[in-house]
Design a protein around this motif. Structure first.
Motif, short mmCIF file in Angstrom:
data_model
loop_
_atom_site.label_atom_id
_atom_site.label_comp_id
_atom_site.label_asym_id
_atom_site.label_seq_id
_atom_site.Cartn_x
_atom_site.Cartn_y
_atom_site.Cartn_z
N ASP A 77 0.81 -1.22 0.00
CA ASP A 77 0.00 0.00 0.00
C ASP A 77 0.85 1.27 0.00
OD1 ASP A 77 0.95 0.01 2.61
OD2 ASP A 77 -1.03 0.15 3.55
N GLY A 78 2.16 1.13 0.23
CA GLY A 78 3.03 2.29 0.26
C GLY A 78 2.82 3.19 1.46
N ARG A 79 2.08 2.72 2.44
CA ARG A 79 1.80 3.52 3.64
C ARG A 79 2.18 2.78 4.93
NH1 ARG A 79 -2.70 4.73 5.35
NH2 ARG A 79 -3.90 3.03 4.45
N GLU A 112 -0.17 9.45 3.24
CA GLU A 112 -0.25 9.41 1.79
C GLU A 112 0.48 8.19 1.25
OE1 GLU A 112 1.25 12.98 0.04
OE2 GLU A 112 -0.12 14.30 1.16
N THR A 113 0.04 7.68 0.12
CA THR A 113 0.70 6.56 -0.53
C THR A 113 2.06 6.99 -1.06
OG1 THR A 113 -1.43 5.61 -1.15
CG2 THR A 113 0.50 4.87 -2.39
N ASN A 114 3.07 6.20 -0.76
CA ASN A 114 4.42 6.40 -1.30
C ASN A 114 5.04 7.75 -0.94
OD1 ASN A 114 4.04 3.91 -2.46
ND2 ASN A 114 3.72 4.68 -4.53
N SER A 166 -5.09 1.19 8.14
CA SER A 166 -4.27 0.26 7.35
C SER A 166 -4.98 -1.07 7.21
CB SER A 166 -2.91 0.04 8.03
OG SER A 166 -2.19 -1.00 7.38
#
Length: 636
Positions: A285-287, A307-309, A481
Motif C-alpha cells: 500500500d506504500g503507507r 499518503e501513498t508512497n 491500514s
C-alpha cells in the motif's frame, strides 16, 4: 539536476517521475508459473567448500501448461569490498572505502585505508532503462593488520558508514556486471551510522535501517560510555572536529533515490521514528511499514503514512503490545497483538525539533533509581531507567526516543534482536525474524513488566503474524491500514533447533535455520527466503521455505564465519529472476569451533586467497556483494 536541488523535492515524487517497477518485459505467450521448488544444497563437507559461497541447488519450475523445467543455480560475485571499483572525485577506491564529510578517504592508525568488511542490504532497481544497485556497508570489523577495530588503542569503536550506488548491465543470458560505481555522499544528512538491512520501497527507491545501537544518553546508564565513544568517532573522524555530532541525527530510516543519469538524492525519514532499526519494510500500500528493532529489550513498531508512497507527508507511529496466549512458550509462543499509538508527525515537524538542538533532558526527567511519579522502563538494556515525561514533549518522545517512549506508554519492549520483516500480501501474513529468544523474552526476567514469557531458544525463530484491516489502537482509535499485525506464532519449520555441539562446533541443527536475520518473501514463488546471522553454525546458510508445501531447503552455503546479508528477490527483471545475496565478516570464527578446524580453514584460505603485507589472510578482509542466478522470470 544538482543533488542539492534534488533534496528540495520529495524523493517519492522524483522516483515516480523517472522510476519503473522491476517488472521485466518478456514476450507474449510465455507460460505462467504454477509453482517453484528448490532442491537442497548439502551442508559444506570439505575445507574448501567451507570457505566458499556456493550453491548446488536446482529450481524446479512447474508451469500452468503442465510442463516442468529445471534450472541449476549459481552464486555470482558482482564485486568485493576490496575491489577498486568506486570512483569518488575522479579517483578510484576500494568499493567499501569509508569517507569523511568531505568525501576524503579515512585511514587507520597505520595509514591504511579503512575498508569495511560488512556488506549488507541490496536494492536492485530499474530506473528508466538502466539498472542500479544500492548496497550497504554496515560497520568496520577489522583493520588491515588483522586487529579487531574496536580493540585498537587510540582508535574508534564506530566508523561513519557508507553505501554504494552501482550501475549494472544485464547481458543476453541474464548475467549482471558492473558498469560504474560511486560511494553515496551522506553529508547532507550529517553522515550515516551502522547501515544495516534494507531493500526496495514500493515507489522504487532504496530504504535502509540506520541501526543506532547507541541510544543511551542517561549519565550513569550502563551503555552511556558506548554512546559517547560513537559520537566521538563521528565528531573526530567524520566531521574532523569541525562540528560536534548530534545523537538525534542518527538512528533513522534512510532513503537513497537513484536517477537515470546516475545522480541520486538522500534523506533520512525523521518522522518514521528513531531506533535500532534493522530496516523498515513497507507493505504494497506504500503507507504501512513494520520495523525490525535490533538488540535486547527492543520493540515491534509500525508506521502508517497519511499518503501513498510519501512518508514525509506525515503518519502515525505505533508500538506493539504482546498479549501472550500460550502457556509455556516452548514453541516460540503465541500472542494476540495490540497497538499503542505513540504519535503522529510530518517530516518537517521532527526535523525542526532536531534542528532546535533538543536533548533527552528536554524530553524526560530521568533517574537510575525509583522516584515518585516516574515510570520504570527498560529499553535497549536490562537496566531499569525511571522516566517522567516533561509537559508538551509527547511528539519529541515518540519520534526521537521511540523505544523508551513505547515502554513508558506500556507497549512491549522485551524482544531480543528483532531483524528482518517481509509481507505475504496474498495470504495477509507478515514474517518477522527474531534472531534469538533469550534474556528479556524469558519469563520473570526482572523487568518492570512481563508481557513475554517464553522458553529460551538461542537459535531463534521466524514469526508469522496474521494481518487484518479494521483494527483499533489501545485507545480505541481506528488504525488506517489493511495490514495490521494481529496475531503472532511460529510455524514448525521456522523454529531454531539448538543441539549439543557437534564435531565442527555447530550448536544448532545444520538442517534447520539458526538465528534468522534477513527475510524476503516472493509472491510469485510463494516462498519465504531466510538468511542467517548465526554464531551457532560454522557456516551460515540461505534458506527457501515454501509456504504451501512447508518444505525448507538450504539454497546457499556462506563462507565460514560469514553472515548472510543483502537478501532481495527480483521475480522478473527483463526475463530473469535474481536472488540478491551478500556476505560479511567471513573468517569471524564461532567460539565453539574446534581449534584444529580453525587452523585448517585458515590454511586453506591462505592457500587459495593469499595474505596481505601484514600476514593476514585476504579471506578475513573480504566481503562479497552478489546474487544467485540461473532463474528465469517467475510470472504468476
Amino acid at each position: 539536476m544538482n543533488k542539492r536541488l534534488l533534496t528540495l523535492f520529495p524523493l517519492t515524487a522524483v522516483a515516480a517521475a523517472v522510476g519503473l517497477a522491476l517488472t521485466g518485459c518478456g514476450g507474449d505467450g510465455e507460460p505462467l508459473v504454477s509453482s517453484v521448488e528448490f532442491t537442497a544444497t548439502p551442508a559444506a563437507a570439505t575445507d574448501e567448500q567451507m570457505i566458499k559461497n556456493y550453491t548446488t541447488s536446482v529450481a524446479r519450475v512447474t508451469y500452468t501448461d503442465g510442463s516442468v523445467k529445471e534450472y541449476p543455480l549459481t552464486y555470482n560475485t558482482l564485486f568485493k569490498n576490496t575491489d577498486q571499483t568506486s570512483e569518488v572525485k575522479g579517483k578510484k577506491y576500494a568499493a567499501a572505502q569509508l569517507f569523511d564529510v568531505g568525501m576524503n578517504p579515512i585511514k587507520d592508525p597505520n595509514g591504511d585505508p579503512v575498508i569495511s568488511e560488512t556488506a549488507d542490504a541490496n536494492s536492485l532497481l530499474k530506473v528508466g532503462d538502466k539498472l542500479f544497485l544500492v548496497n550497504h556497508w554496515e560497520y568496520d570489523d577489522v583493520l588491515a593488520d588483522g586487529q579487531d577495530a574496536y580493540k585498537v588503542a587510540n582508535w574508534y569503536s564506530r566508523m561513519p558508514m557508507s553505501m554504494n550506488l552501482t550501475e549494472l548491465k544485464q547481458d543476453g543470458s541474464g548475467k549482471l556486471s558492473l558498469v560504474k560505481q560511486t560511494a553515496v555522499d551522506f553529508s547532507s544528512v550529517n553522515g550515516g551510522w551502522i547501515f544495516c538491512a534494507g531493500g526496495p520501497s514500493p515507489w522504487n527507491t532504496h530504504i535502509g535501517g540506520e541501526e543506532d545501537y547507541d541510544l543511551y544518553f542517561v549519565p550513569g546508564e550502563s551503555k552511556y560510555s558506548t554512546t559517547q565513544a560513537g559520537l566521538k568517532a563521528m565528531t573526530e573522524v567524520y566531521f574532523n572536529n569541525m562540528k560536534t555530532a548530534n545523537p538525534y541525527h542518527y538512528g533513522f530510516i534512510t532513503e537513497v533515490a537513484p536517477k537515470a543519469d546516475g545522480t541520486y538524492a538522500v534523506q533520512k525519514l525523521y518522522n518514521m521514528g528513531r531506533g535500532t532499526w534493522e530496516l523498515a519494510r513497507f507493505a504494497k500500500d506504500g503507507r504501512t511499514a513494520v520495523f525490525g528493532d535490533d538488540g535486547e529489550y527492543s520493540g515491534i513498531f509500525m508506521f502508517v503514512g497519511n499518503e501513498t508512497n510519501n512518508p514525509k507527508a506525515g503518519g502515525t507511529l505505533y508500538a506493539a503490545k504482546w498479549n501472550q496466549t500460550s502457556a509455556d512458550g516452548s514453541d516460540g509462543g503465541t500472542a494476540n497483538i495490540q497497538w499503542v499509538k505513540l504519535g503522529s508527525a510530518t517530516y518537517d515537524e521532527i526535523k525542526k525539533l532536531i534542528d532546535s538542538g533538543i536533548t533527552i533532558g528536554d524530553i524526560f526527567e530521568t533517574s537510575l533509581t525509583e522516584q515518585a511519579g516516574f515510570t520504570p522502563t527498560r529499553a535497549g538494556s536490562s537496566q531499569t531507567i525511571w522516566v517522567k515525561l516533561k509537559p508538551g514533549m509527547e511528539k519529541a518522545a515518540a519520534f526521537l526516543e521511540t523505544r523508551r517512549y513505547a515502554a513508558y506508554l506500556g507497549a512491549t519492549t522485551e524482544f531480543t534482536k528483532g531483524e528482518g520483516v517481509a509481507f505475504n500480501h496474498a495470504d495477509k501474513k507478515m514474517y518477522y525474524a527474531m534472531s534469538r529468544i533469550e534474556k528479556s523474552m524469558k519469563a520473570a526476567d526482572g523487568g518492570p513488566v512481563d508481557h513475554v514469557r517464553l522458553k529460551e531458544n538461542k537459535a531463534g525463530a521466524t514469526y508469522t503474524f496474521d494481518l487484518a484491516s479494521g483494527q483499533k489502537d489501545t485507545a480505541g482509535n481506528a488504525i488506517n491500514s489493511d495490514y495490521v499485525p494481529t496475531k503472532a506464532y511460529v510455524e514448525t519449520a521456522l523454529l531454531g533447533k539448538p543441539i549439543t555441539a557437534d564435531a565442527n562446533g555447530n550448536t544448532a541443527d545444520v538442517n534447520s535455520i539458526a538465528n534468522t536475520d534477513n527475510v524476503f518473501y516472493s509472491e510469485a514463488m510463494r516462498t519465504l527466503f531466510i538468511g542467517e546471522d548465526s554464531g551457532m553454525h560454522v557456516n551460515n546458510y540461505l534458506w527457501a521455505y515454501n509456504v504451501d508445501t512447508k518444505k525448507l531447503s538450504r539454497i546457499l552455503n556462506l563462507a565460514a564465519g560469514a553472515e548472510s546479508t543483502g537478501l532481495q528477490i527480483v521475480d522478473d527483471l527483463n526475463g530473469y529472476a535474481y536472488i540478491m545475496s551478500n556476505n560479511q565478516h567471513q573468517g569471524d570464527w564461532i567460539s565453539t569451533q574446534p581449534a584444529a578446524l580453525t587452523q585448517r580453514l585458515e590454511a586453506k584460505a591462505a592457500e587459495l586467497l593469499g595474505r596481505n603485507k601484514y600476514g593476514v589472510t585476504n579471506y578475513r578482509l573480504e566481503a562479497h556483494v552478489g546474487y544467485i542466478g540461473g532463474l528465469p522470470a517467475i510470472r504468476k
